[in-house]
Design a protein around this motif. Structure first.
Motif, short mmCIF file in Angstrom:
data_model
loop_
_atom_site.label_atom_id
_atom_site.label_comp_id
_atom_site.label_asym_id
_atom_site.label_seq_id
_atom_site.Cartn_x
_atom_site.Cartn_y
_atom_site.Cartn_z
N GLU A 177 -16.59 4.31 -4.42
CA GLU A 177 -15.98 3.32 -3.53
C GLU A 177 -16.23 1.93 -4.10
OE1 GLU A 177 -19.87 4.74 -1.52
OE2 GLU A 177 -18.19 5.63 -2.62
N ALA A 190 -4.78 -0.11 0.70
CA ALA A 190 -5.63 1.08 0.69
C ALA A 190 -4.91 2.31 1.23
CB ALA A 190 -6.89 0.82 1.50
N ALA A 196 -4.19 3.67 -4.68
CA ALA A 196 -4.87 4.55 -3.73
C ALA A 196 -4.54 6.00 -4.02
CB ALA A 196 -4.50 4.17 -2.31
N THR A 201 -9.41 6.69 -1.84
CA THR A 201 -10.00 5.67 -0.97
C THR A 201 -11.28 6.22 -0.35
OG1 THR A 201 -8.75 6.39 0.97
CG2 THR A 201 -7.75 4.68 -0.43
N ASP A 208 -10.81 1.55 5.32
CA ASP A 208 -10.43 2.22 4.09
C ASP A 208 -10.48 1.22 2.95
OD1 ASP A 208 -9.92 4.73 5.20
OD2 ASP A 208 -7.87 4.18 5.76
N LEU A 210 -10.41 0.86 -1.53
CA LEU A 210 -10.02 1.54 -2.75
C LEU A 210 -11.24 2.07 -3.50
CD1 LEU A 210 -7.38 -1.01 -4.10
CD2 LEU A 210 -6.94 1.13 -2.84
N ARG A 211 -11.00 3.11 -4.26
CA ARG A 211 -12.01 3.58 -5.20
C ARG A 211 -11.75 2.96 -6.57
NH1 ARG A 211 -15.33 7.65 -3.44
NH2 ARG A 211 -14.70 8.72 -1.52
#
Length: 597
Positions: A177, A190, A196, A201, A208, A210-211
């Motif tokens: 994350e 997100a 996404a 996410t 939520d 973003l990764r």
């Protein structure tokens, strides 16, 4: 000759040496078979006249190391080892049975036993390049290392500081994350965005987010690639090396990157590690155990002791917990910040006695509420080092700081729990929002550090990039504190004064000078029809420290480095680039090793 040039020539020399070895009867043997090494040779305890080499084999066959100076006397010295089996490194049934989504079952497990080989190479020459070849079973491994210069004969030294790699097999497929910081409002959505859909996410503060664009594994590996390319003289690692010290696959992953199949930088660059809180955690083998049985904590720390051997500190039961390394004109003191006495916990503070907001009532006594000293010692542990005044560690630290200062050394200190932090672990145990692992108790060392002229204190723990400056005596000098916990796991930011990213910053650390989260804005632009991050933001990285001799003393330059992923229009990683944040700090030191105000 600079180390990078020497290393450029090493491949040719190594090839010639290999041919010679095959031709010589005493060196003859079949081709290299790497399966004899469980962990490649790696370096520890560097000095001007010595170096320790450690490796692990899959069988109990003795090993052999041959050493020669590259540019000096052609004499070859030979050492033989007596391997020691390490039962503490065996897999548990839970580890053998583990399944990780996205990975072939058991594909991360290693075959064979775990036998330790340790050699202390002594009577070496200062500032000299040595080539060593390790013969283990049918395998051979050849690398080079460089001894530290003499304290009175040196030009420049570079070292890297890292923390919180927290390796585990799951990191091969897990995208972390990515907490939004300055400029995060310009990110792709997100929900429903291509970013996404590509990287996923996660939930943070009820939102939520973003990764990140690199897996934990890929981010750490590319970070180490940048480190290796900079050819440092040594590497500090302030702890949380693995995602659970009692989880053997986590250690296998760490060594796969540092002395194994994915990379072997520590075979030529010595490492100075410190205990982190994760080194006491058993992960799927029982976490921190129970108050009635903390044996998993003892076993977790025993794995660390199996892998690392530090110089003695006068307290055999606390060996490896705190130690000193002198690298020419530089002294590094490593402390263990993992257990304060008396033990403490958030539950000890009724709601009406808890601090709120920016309230600060003092540093507190303990950095973790996961287990008590009595519980640990009841399970057989003997290596917990209290860090308060009067403790063995405190007395040792002051004596060694006084000795280093009298010798005119340039002094750095490392330990895991960052004392001054704007992040997750910046709040003391009595604060309403504490993590239960705050680093504020280590603030008790500041007056000592300032009195003896420590150049910088380097930590991790809050999994962010931050620099603080504390000048308690008001002389305009002070001590710099760094959190470098961005090796390959968390990408956290500053804490909020509330439960969402819309809330203002808590700004609990009044000494903070810079964070990547709030001083390095994410810069987004549409490239080839898709939103791309083109610069700034939080990334995996490390601190590069360059020490250069001058006519009046030395300069020390701290460069915060990040590894930037460049993506194509399909969000595939094209390459990563070494970039530097806009917080490069250069200090001038006098001939006594103190910062010039």
């Amino acid at each position: 000759m600079h180390r990078s040039l020497r290393r450029t020539l090493s491949a040719v020399v190594a090839a010639l040496l290999a041919l010679a070895l095959l031709a010589a009867p005493s060196w003859a043997g079949p081709p290299r078979h790497d399966e004899d090494f469980r962990v490649n040779p790696y370096l520890q305890n560097p000095s001007s006249t010595s170096m320790s080499v450690t490796w692990f084999s899959t069988t109990d066959r003795p090993g052999l190391l041959r050493l020669r100076a590259v540019d000096g006397h052609p004499r070859t010295r030979v050492w033989r080892t007596t391997p020691e089996e390490q039962p503490v490194l065996e897999y548990t049934q839970a580890e053998l049975d583990e399944e990780i989504a996205g990975l072939e079952p058991g594909s991360w497990l290693l075959d064979g036993g775990s036998f330790k080989h340790v050699l202390d190479l002594t009577d070496l020459e200062p500032g000299t390049t040595y080539e060593y070849t390790v013969h283990q079973g049918r395998s051979r491994f050849t690398e080079r290392f460089h001894t530290a210069p003499a304290a009175d004969d040196w030009d420049s030294i570079r070292f890297i500081a890292m923390s919180d790699s927290e390796t585990e097999p799951r990191g091969r497929v897990q995208y972390r994350e990515w907490a939004p910081g300055l400029g995060g409002e310009n990110r792709p959505a997100a929900q429903g965005s291509a970013w996404a859909e590509t990287f996923g996410t996660a939930q943070l503060l009820g939102e939520d987010v973003l990764r990140y664009a690199l897996t934990e594994d890929d981010g750490y590996r590319r970070n180490l690639d940048v480190v290796d390319a900079r050819d440092p003289d040594f590497v500090l690692n302030t702890g949380d090396l693995v995602q659970g010290g009692g989880y053997q696959p986590g250690w296998d992953e760490w060594f796969r990157h540092n002395a194994g199949s994915a990379g072997s930088g520590l075979s030529s660059t010595p490492v100075l590690p410190a205990f982190g809180n994760w080194e006491s955690f058993g992960a799927l083998n029982g976490g921190y155990g129970t108050p009635e049985d903390r044996s998993i904590v003892v076993q977790s720390r025993a794995k660390y002791h199996a892998y690392f051997d530090a110089p003695g500190n006068g307290h055999p039961e606390l060996t490896d917990s705190f130690y000193r390394i002198d690298y020419g004109p530089i002294t590094v003191l490593t402390l263990d910040a993992n257990n304060g006495v008396p033990d403490d916990a958030p539950a000890n503070y009724p709601e009406d006695e808890q601090a709120e907001g920016r309230e600060y009532f003092g540093p507190g006594t303990d950095t973790q509420n996961n287990f008590t000293r009595a519980e640990y010692e009841a399970a057989g542990g003997t290596d917990l080092a209290d860090f308060h005044p009067g403790s063995a560690q405190w007395t040792w630290a002051e004596a060694n700081l006084a000795d280093a200062r009298a010798a005119g050394q340039i002094v750095f200190v490392q330990f895991h729990h960052v004392p001054y932090s704007s992040g997750e672990h910046g709040l003391p145990m009595y604060h309403a929002d504490t993590s239960g692992q705050g680093g504020t108790p280590m603030r008790i060392y500041h007056d000592m550090f300032e009195r003896y002229g420590v150049t910088a204190v380097i930590s991790g723990h809050s999994e962010m990039f931050e620099r603080s400056l504390v000048d308690a005596d008001g002389d305009g000098v002070g001590v710099g504190y760094y959190d470098v916990g961005v090796s390959g796991d968390g990408l956290r930011g500053e804490r909020r004064d509330g439960g969402s990213f819309a809330d203002p910053l808590l700004s609990y650390n009044e000494f903070s000078q810079w964070t990547a989260d709030q001083h390095e804005a994410e810069q987004w632009a549409v490239v080839d029809g898709v939103p791309q991050l083109i610069d700034g933001g939080k990334h995996y990285g490390h601190l590069e420290v360059d020490v250069r001799r001058t006519s009046t003393g030395a300069t020390v330059t701290f460069t915060p480095v990040y590894v930037f992923p460049v993506l194509d229009s399909e969000y595939e990683v094209v390459r990563t680039e070494r970039r530097t944040y806009d917080d490069v700090v250069t200090l001038e030191l006098d001939a006594s090793g103190r910062i010039v105000g």
